[in-house]
Write a protein that holds these residues in place. Structure first.
Motif, PDB file in Angstrom:
ATOM      1  N   GLU A   1      46.792  33.244  35.479  1.00 31.19           N
ATOM      2  CA  GLU A   1      46.111  33.939  36.897  1.00 31.19           C
ATOM      3  C   GLU A   1      45.437  34.988  37.144  1.00 31.19           C
ATOM      4  N   ILE A   2      44.246  35.226  38.009  1.00 32.72           N
ATOM      5  CA  ILE A   2      44.091  36.348  37.977  1.00 32.72           C
ATOM      6  C   ILE A   2      43.999  37.264  39.188  1.00 32.72           C
ATOM      7  N   GLY A   3      44.214  37.882  39.678  1.00 34.46           N
ATOM      8  CA  GLY A   3      44.023  38.974  40.741  1.00 34.46           C
ATOM      9  C   GLY A   3      43.194  39.840  40.994  1.00 34.46           C
ATOM     10  N   LEU A   4      43.470  40.693  42.286  1.00 33.63           N
ATOM     11  CA  LEU A   4      42.866  41.307  42.734  1.00 33.63           C
ATOM     12  C   LEU A   4      42.590  41.975  44.032  1.00 33.63           C
ATOM     13  N   HIS A   5      42.441  43.216  44.269  1.00 31.23           N
ATOM     14  CA  HIS A   5      42.199  43.790  45.578  1.00 31.23           C
ATOM     15  C   HIS A   5      40.854  44.269  45.753  1.00 31.23           C
ATOM     16  N   VAL A   6      40.356  43.501  46.877  1.00 33.36           N
ATOM     17  CA  VAL A   6      38.954  43.789  47.839  1.00 33.36           C
ATOM     18  C   VAL A   6      38.654  45.090  49.543  1.00 33.36           C
ATOM     19  N   PHE A   7      38.562  45.830  49.242  1.00 34.03           N
ATOM     20  CA  PHE A   7      38.478  46.251  50.866  1.00 34.03           C
ATOM     21  C   PHE A   7      37.518  45.945  51.230  1.00 34.03           C
ATOM     22  N   GLY A   8      38.005  45.596  52.720  1.00 34.45           N
ATOM     23  CA  GLY A   8      37.315  45.005  53.753  1.00 34.45           C
ATOM     24  C   GLY A   8      36.359  45.068  53.825  1.00 34.45           C
ATOM     25  N   HIS A   9      36.018  46.400  54.027  1.00 36.96           N
ATOM     26  CA  HIS A   9      34.207  46.707  54.342  1.00 36.96           C
ATOM     27  C   HIS A   9      33.526  46.197  52.565  1.00 36.96           C
ATOM     28  N   ASN A  10      34.216  45.746  52.557  1.00 32.47           N
ATOM     29  CA  ASN A  10      33.028  45.226  50.634  1.00 32.47           C
ATOM     30  C   ASN A  10      32.365  43.596  51.017  1.00 32.47           C
ATOM     31  N   LYS A  11      31.678  43.894  51.803  1.00 29.41           N
ATOM     32  CA  LYS A  11      31.145  42.055  51.844  1.00 29.41           C
ATOM     33  C   LYS A  11      30.701  41.352  50.771  1.00 29.41           C
ATOM     34  N   ARG A  12      29.793  42.353  49.715  1.00 31.30           N
ATOM     35  CA  ARG A  12      29.436  41.719  48.605  1.00 31.30           C
ATOM     36  C   ARG A  12      29.892  41.413  47.065  1.00 31.30           C
ATOM     37  N   ALA A  13      31.071  42.020  47.501  1.00 30.08           N
ATOM     38  CA  ALA A  13      32.335  41.937  46.317  1.00 30.08           C
ATOM     39  C   ALA A  13      32.758  40.447  47.396  1.00 30.08           C
TER      40      ALA A  13
END
Length: 148
Positions: free
Chosen positions: A116-128
């Motif tokens: 499994e691969i996980g990550l966190h992305v900030f809500g404002h980073n729409k492109r990511a």
């Protein structure tokens, strides 16, 4: 993906601290005055031995011409990779490098027995967020707020 060298780690660490502080401020989590110090503290805590920190993998990302186009930081725990950071330098963004990097990482993970691969992305980073969704990542948790 080539292993990052210890001598380039300080530049990576500072650039990531600056970006992380900006993201935390933009997300309304940290105050601007303290953000950079907090980000630097977290970097020292998480990567106490730089590129030699146990279970953390830091790579420089090169294009086909061996030009450095970004960096990748992954943590391994219990057959899982967690992506702490993907940085594709601005001059190379929107050219498919992020998607290709995720494909290469997935292949590397399978070869290493990672399930499994996980990550966190900030809500404002729409492109990511769009790239991760396109590459098959699913949302597993959402924090929301309303500023009054």
């Amino acid at each position: 993906m080539v292993p990052m060298k210890q001598e380039t780690f300080p530049v990576f660490s500072e650039a990531l601290s600056v970006d992380y502080a900006k993201d935390k401020v933009q997300a309304g989590i940290w105050d601007k005055e303290d953000a950079l110090d907090q980000a630097r503290f977290e970097m020292v805590h998480l990567l106490s031995n730089g590129v030699m920190t146990k279970d953390h993998f830091l790579w420089d990302i090169l294009d086909r011409k061996d030009e450095k186009i970004g960096t990748l930081w992954v943590f391994e725990e219990k057959n899982t990779y967690f992506i702490y950071d993907i940085m594709i330098f601005e001059a190379f963004q929107n050219q498919g490098y992020g998607s290709e990097l995720l494909r290469v990482l997935e292949e590397k993970a399978r070869q290493a027995g990672i399930s499994e691969i996980g990550l966190h992305v900030f809500g404002h980073n729409k492109r990511a967020f769009h790239v991760y969704e396109k590459m098959g990542f699913e949302t597993v948790d959402i924090n929301m707020r309303k500023v009054l």
